[in-house]
Design a protein around this motif. Structure first.
Motif, short mmCIF file in Angstrom:
data_model
loop_
_atom_site.label_atom_id
_atom_site.label_comp_id
_atom_site.label_asym_id
_atom_site.label_seq_id
_atom_site.Cartn_x
_atom_site.Cartn_y
_atom_site.Cartn_z
N VAL A 294 0.88 -1.06 0.07
CA VAL A 294 0.01 -0.16 -0.13
C VAL A 294 0.72 1.40 -0.06
O VAL A 294 0.43 2.15 -0.66
CB VAL A 294 -0.91 -0.09 1.20
CG1 VAL A 294 -1.71 1.32 1.48
CG2 VAL A 294 -1.88 -1.04 1.10
N ASP A 295 2.05 1.38 0.87
CA ASP A 295 2.92 2.45 0.89
C ASP A 295 3.57 2.62 -0.36
O ASP A 295 3.57 3.78 -0.99
CB ASP A 295 3.99 2.32 1.93
CG ASP A 295 3.35 2.38 3.32
OD1 ASP A 295 2.20 2.82 3.52
OD2 ASP A 295 3.99 1.85 3.98
N SER A 296 3.86 1.74 -1.32
CA SER A 296 4.40 1.83 -2.70
C SER A 296 3.55 2.26 -3.64
O SER A 296 3.57 2.81 -4.41
CB SER A 296 5.01 0.38 -3.17
OG SER A 296 5.86 -0.29 -2.27
N TYR A 297 1.99 1.91 -3.47
CA TYR A 297 1.17 2.36 -4.17
C TYR A 297 0.65 3.79 -3.86
O TYR A 297 0.62 4.45 -4.76
CB TYR A 297 -0.32 1.23 -4.24
CG TYR A 297 -1.42 1.79 -5.10
CD1 TYR A 297 -1.37 1.37 -6.24
CD2 TYR A 297 -2.56 2.43 -4.50
CE1 TYR A 297 -2.33 1.50 -7.16
CE2 TYR A 297 -3.44 2.84 -5.33
CZ TYR A 297 -3.45 2.24 -6.58
OH TYR A 297 -4.71 2.74 -7.41
N LEU A 298 0.67 4.34 -2.81
CA LEU A 298 0.69 5.59 -2.14
C LEU A 298 1.77 6.63 -3.08
O LEU A 298 1.41 7.47 -3.47
CB LEU A 298 0.63 5.73 -0.93
CG LEU A 298 -0.63 5.55 -0.01
CD1 LEU A 298 -0.35 5.25 1.38
CD2 LEU A 298 -1.62 6.60 -0.30
N ALA A 299 2.97 5.90 -2.98
CA ALA A 299 4.02 6.69 -3.55
C ALA A 299 3.59 6.93 -5.23
O ALA A 299 4.23 8.02 -5.70
CB ALA A 299 5.53 5.92 -3.48
N GLU A 300 3.32 5.90 -5.57
CA GLU A 300 2.96 5.89 -7.14
C GLU A 300 1.84 6.95 -7.64
O GLU A 300 1.58 7.46 -8.62
CB GLU A 300 2.68 4.43 -7.55
CG GLU A 300 2.52 4.26 -9.22
CD GLU A 300 3.92 4.42 -9.73
OE1 GLU A 300 4.07 4.48 -10.98
OE2 GLU A 300 4.95 3.90 -8.89
N VAL A 301 0.90 6.97 -6.76
CA VAL A 301 -0.53 7.66 -6.95
C VAL A 301 -0.38 9.21 -6.62
O VAL A 301 -1.25 10.03 -7.05
CB VAL A 301 -1.65 6.92 -6.55
CG1 VAL A 301 -1.98 5.60 -7.25
CG2 VAL A 301 -1.69 6.99 -5.04
N SER A 302 0.56 9.46 -5.53
CA SER A 302 0.63 10.79 -5.01
C SER A 302 0.71 12.00 -6.06
O SER A 302 0.38 12.97 -5.62
CB SER A 302 1.59 10.87 -3.79
OG SER A 302 2.81 10.38 -4.12
N PRO A 303 1.90 11.55 -7.02
CA PRO A 303 1.80 12.62 -7.87
C PRO A 303 0.48 13.09 -8.96
O PRO A 303 0.80 13.83 -9.62
CB PRO A 303 2.91 12.45 -8.85
CG PRO A 303 3.63 11.10 -7.88
CD PRO A 303 2.55 10.37 -7.43
N ASP A 304 -0.48 12.30 -8.76
CA ASP A 304 -1.80 12.36 -9.58
C ASP A 304 -2.56 13.46 -9.22
O ASP A 304 -3.10 13.79 -7.95
CB ASP A 304 -2.45 11.22 -9.64
CG ASP A 304 -3.74 11.21 -10.31
OD1 ASP A 304 -3.82 12.19 -11.28
OD2 ASP A 304 -4.60 10.14 -10.54
N SER A 305 -2.18 14.53 -10.06
CA SER A 305 -2.98 15.79 -9.97
C SER A 305 -4.43 15.81 -9.76
O SER A 305 -5.31 16.60 -9.15
CB SER A 305 -2.72 16.80 -10.91
OG SER A 305 -3.12 16.64 -12.34
N HIS A 306 -5.16 14.71 -10.25
CA HIS A 306 -6.54 14.48 -10.30
C HIS A 306 -7.09 13.46 -9.31
O HIS A 306 -8.29 13.41 -8.92
CB HIS A 306 -7.04 13.78 -11.51
CG HIS A 306 -6.97 14.71 -12.93
ND1 HIS A 306 -7.46 16.05 -13.06
CD2 HIS A 306 -5.80 14.65 -13.70
CE1 HIS A 306 -6.94 16.30 -14.10
NE2 HIS A 306 -6.11 15.79 -14.63
N LEU A 307 -6.12 13.13 -8.33
CA LEU A 307 -6.77 12.32 -7.14
C LEU A 307 -7.15 13.16 -6.04
O LEU A 307 -6.39 13.98 -5.74
CB LEU A 307 -5.43 11.58 -6.78
CG LEU A 307 -5.69 10.33 -5.44
CD1 LEU A 307 -6.61 9.66 -5.91
CD2 LEU A 307 -4.37 9.88 -5.14
N LYS A 308 -8.36 13.05 -5.72
CA LYS A 308 -9.09 13.65 -4.59
C LYS A 308 -8.40 13.47 -3.13
O LYS A 308 -8.09 12.45 -2.96
CB LYS A 308 -10.41 13.47 -4.57
CG LYS A 308 -11.24 13.65 -5.99
CD LYS A 308 -12.60 13.49 -5.88
CE LYS A 308 -13.47 13.92 -7.11
NZ LYS A 308 -14.86 13.66 -7.19
N PRO A 309 -8.55 14.56 -2.48
CA PRO A 309 -8.01 14.40 -1.07
C PRO A 309 -8.58 13.10 -0.14
O PRO A 309 -7.86 12.53 0.54
CB PRO A 309 -8.33 15.69 -0.39
CG PRO A 309 -8.13 16.56 -1.43
CD PRO A 309 -9.03 16.23 -2.72
#
Length: 538
Positions: free
Chosen positions: A346-361
């Motif tokens: 999950v932490d690796s996945y978080l690091a992968e998706v965190s730069p996504d500008s469209h990902l809602k808080p």
């Protein structure tokens, strides 16, 4: 026997037969009921069948049986067709002193255990052709049962009835080429019947697999058969057939032990299922299978594109569902090693998706909090992930930033991470972190059970304490002005708790300093060459 061809029979528009109606009516209940109500001359009669089982071939077999006065050779190649036609023509009468045709067929099926493997396959192929046009399930069930029993007997005859049993034997074949080759040969021998059953349609695969499960076949072998069938038949199937095949395979895999199909195989099916738009109930079953062994997955498996119409890059909702399934399916017993693997994933996945500008808080926070807090020994990785997210989403309001940061546990941050956080302008609570860092350093120095006595009270300087309290008050007032109620209460409670601890430690330190002053005025007693220390220091 005098034969009078006084009846014309049209069979499914394929062929027309001229037959003796009396002979056929004497064996067929259907014909007997049809002609019993006719009076006077009955010449030039014509009967038209639109759905005769097996068409012209099936009616010809019935006619031969009737003209031979109830005698016919029943074989594996004609038993299915004869059974369907006989039940259609209601040929379960007295048989003129002999067994009627249906009884003869059932008697022949009692010897199915003596059929050869090719004979079983021939009969099964006929079942598959005739089953969609008839409801007579007795013969197909008997043929399927005979087929499954024959496969089971081949395992009993094998010197190694279990792959796992051979693998766990006392022989150590690691590095032994001959023994590894022998193991592979055994695996191939156990799958000898796979290719022979590739002609089956998906309905019969469903029946065969369920029968194997009922008869306690090894789930690993059933799983391999299903995956092999899907791989062999998938490319040549139509879109509708692919969808049905995928749904049947998913349903059958859900009946096996959860650990039987590999995580890789399940994700392969999942990626195909996305394009087929399978039923929601089967997609849920597939997610349940994947989630139960999520600890075996890798990051690449989780990087599934977002559904059509969504702006964010990856399907974050899918990962949230899989993690929740993992926790639910393994709720009775779950080892920390498996939990730690999922936490790392999950932490690796978080690091992968965190730069996504469209990902809602809200989605990002849900990912941060989807696992219990005890699964992570350190929050350094989470901090860097949050930092990246806040850097990309610089336009978030203070309340949204506070929600993102609420998942961070300061006590699980390293000293370097705390220092970096204290200077990080992207985080809304940096003043609180500075206060926390200072108070943490005091807690380490003023531990009441320590053997090292702090001689000075510089760390408890009143000015520093007042400054920290003022910083905390500023944050709380700022939050109240901006209506950040929920997070404000958490911070306020945290500050009050830390302040109480500092005040308690100040009292303890004052008592210790007084005691040390009294001790220095006393004389230490000597007995011989031994000096005894007072009880406070012992």
């Amino acid at each position: 026997m005098e034969v009078c061809c006084d009846l014309e029979v049209d069979v499914n528009g394929e062929e027309t037969f001229m037959v003796d109606k009396k002979i056929l009516a004497s064996f067929s209940g259907r014909f007997n009921k049809l002609f019993s109500g006719l009076n006077g001359s009955t010449s030039n009669l014509k009967v038209i069948f639109h759905d005769f089982p097996g068409g012209a071939e099936g009616f010809e077999l019935i006619a031969r049986y009737c003209y031979s006065l109830g005698k016919i050779k029943i074989t594996a190649s004609n038993i299915v067709l004869l059974s369907c036609a006989a039940r259609f023509m209601e040929m379960g009468g007295d048989g003129h002193g002999n067994l009627n045709l249906i009884d003869q067929i059932e008697k022949s099926l009692e010897e199915i255990s003596y059929w050869t493997w090719p004979e079983l396959l021939v009969a099964l192929k006929q079942c598959q052709v005739l089953l969609p046009t008839t409801d007579y399930l007795f013969v197909p069930e008997k043929v399927l049962s005979g087929l499954v029993e024959r496969i089971a007997l081949s395992f009993v005859a094998s010197p190694y009835t279990s792959f796992s049993g051979y693998f766990n034997s006392t022989f150590q074949f690691s590095g032994d080429t001959e023994r590894c080759d022998s193991l592979m040969n055994i695996c191939r021998q156990r799958r000898w019947w796979f290719e022979d059953l590739m002609f089956l349609n998906v309905d019969f695969v469903d029946k065969v697999s369920k029968m194997m499960i009922t008869q306690n076949f090894e789930h690993d072998l059933i799983c391999k058969f299903l995956l092999h069938y899907r791989k062999s038949r998938f490319c040549s199937a139509s879109q509708v057939e692919k969808c049905k095949m995928t749904e049947v395979v998913i349903n059958l895999l859900s009946l096996l032990d959860r650990s039987t199909p590999s995580c890789k195989s399940l994700f392969n099916i999942f990626h195909v299922a996305l394009s087929l738009k399978i039923s929601r109930i089967y997609r849920k079953k597939l997610e349940s299978l994947i989630g139960s062994q999520l600890d075996q997955a890798t990051l690449d498996y989780l990087l599934v594109p977002s559904p059509c119409g969504k702006d964010y890059i990856y399907d974050v909702s899918l990962v949230l569902r899989l993690v929740k399934v993992f926790l639910f399916e393994n709720r009775s017993w779950l080892s920390m090693s498996r939990l730690n693997k999922v936490a790392g994933l999950v932490d690796s996945y978080l690091a992968e998706v965190s730069p996504d500008s469209h990902l809602k808080p809200s989605k990002f926070v849900a990912l941060l909090k989807v696992l219990p807090d005890f699964t992570r020994q350190s929050h350094d990785g989470l901090y860097h992930t949050m930092d990246m997210y806040l850097q990309v989403h610089a336009g978030l309001c203070e309340e949204e930033k506070l929600r993102v940061c609420s998942a961070l546990k300061y006590e699980k941050l390293s000293a370097d991470a705390l220092k970096h956080l204290a200077q990080n302008s992207r985080f809304p609570s940096r003043l609180a972190v500075i206060s926390f860092i200072n108070q943490q350093s005091k807690l380490k120095c003023l531990h009441p059970r320590t053997h090292r006595i702090v001689s000075s009270s510089n760390s408890l300087d009143a000015k520093v304490y007042i400054a920290e309290k003022a910083d905390a008050a500023k944050i709380i007032q700022y939050a109240k002005r901006n209506n950040i109620t929920t997070t404000t209460e958490k911070f306020e409670a945290q500050f009050r708790g830390m302040q109480r601890k500092v005040m308690e430690l100040e009292k303890i330190c004052s008592i210790m300093q007084t005691e040390m002053g009294n001790m220095s005025q006393r004389r230490l007693p000597w007995v011989g060459n031994t000096r005894y220390l007072p009880g406070l220091c012992s």
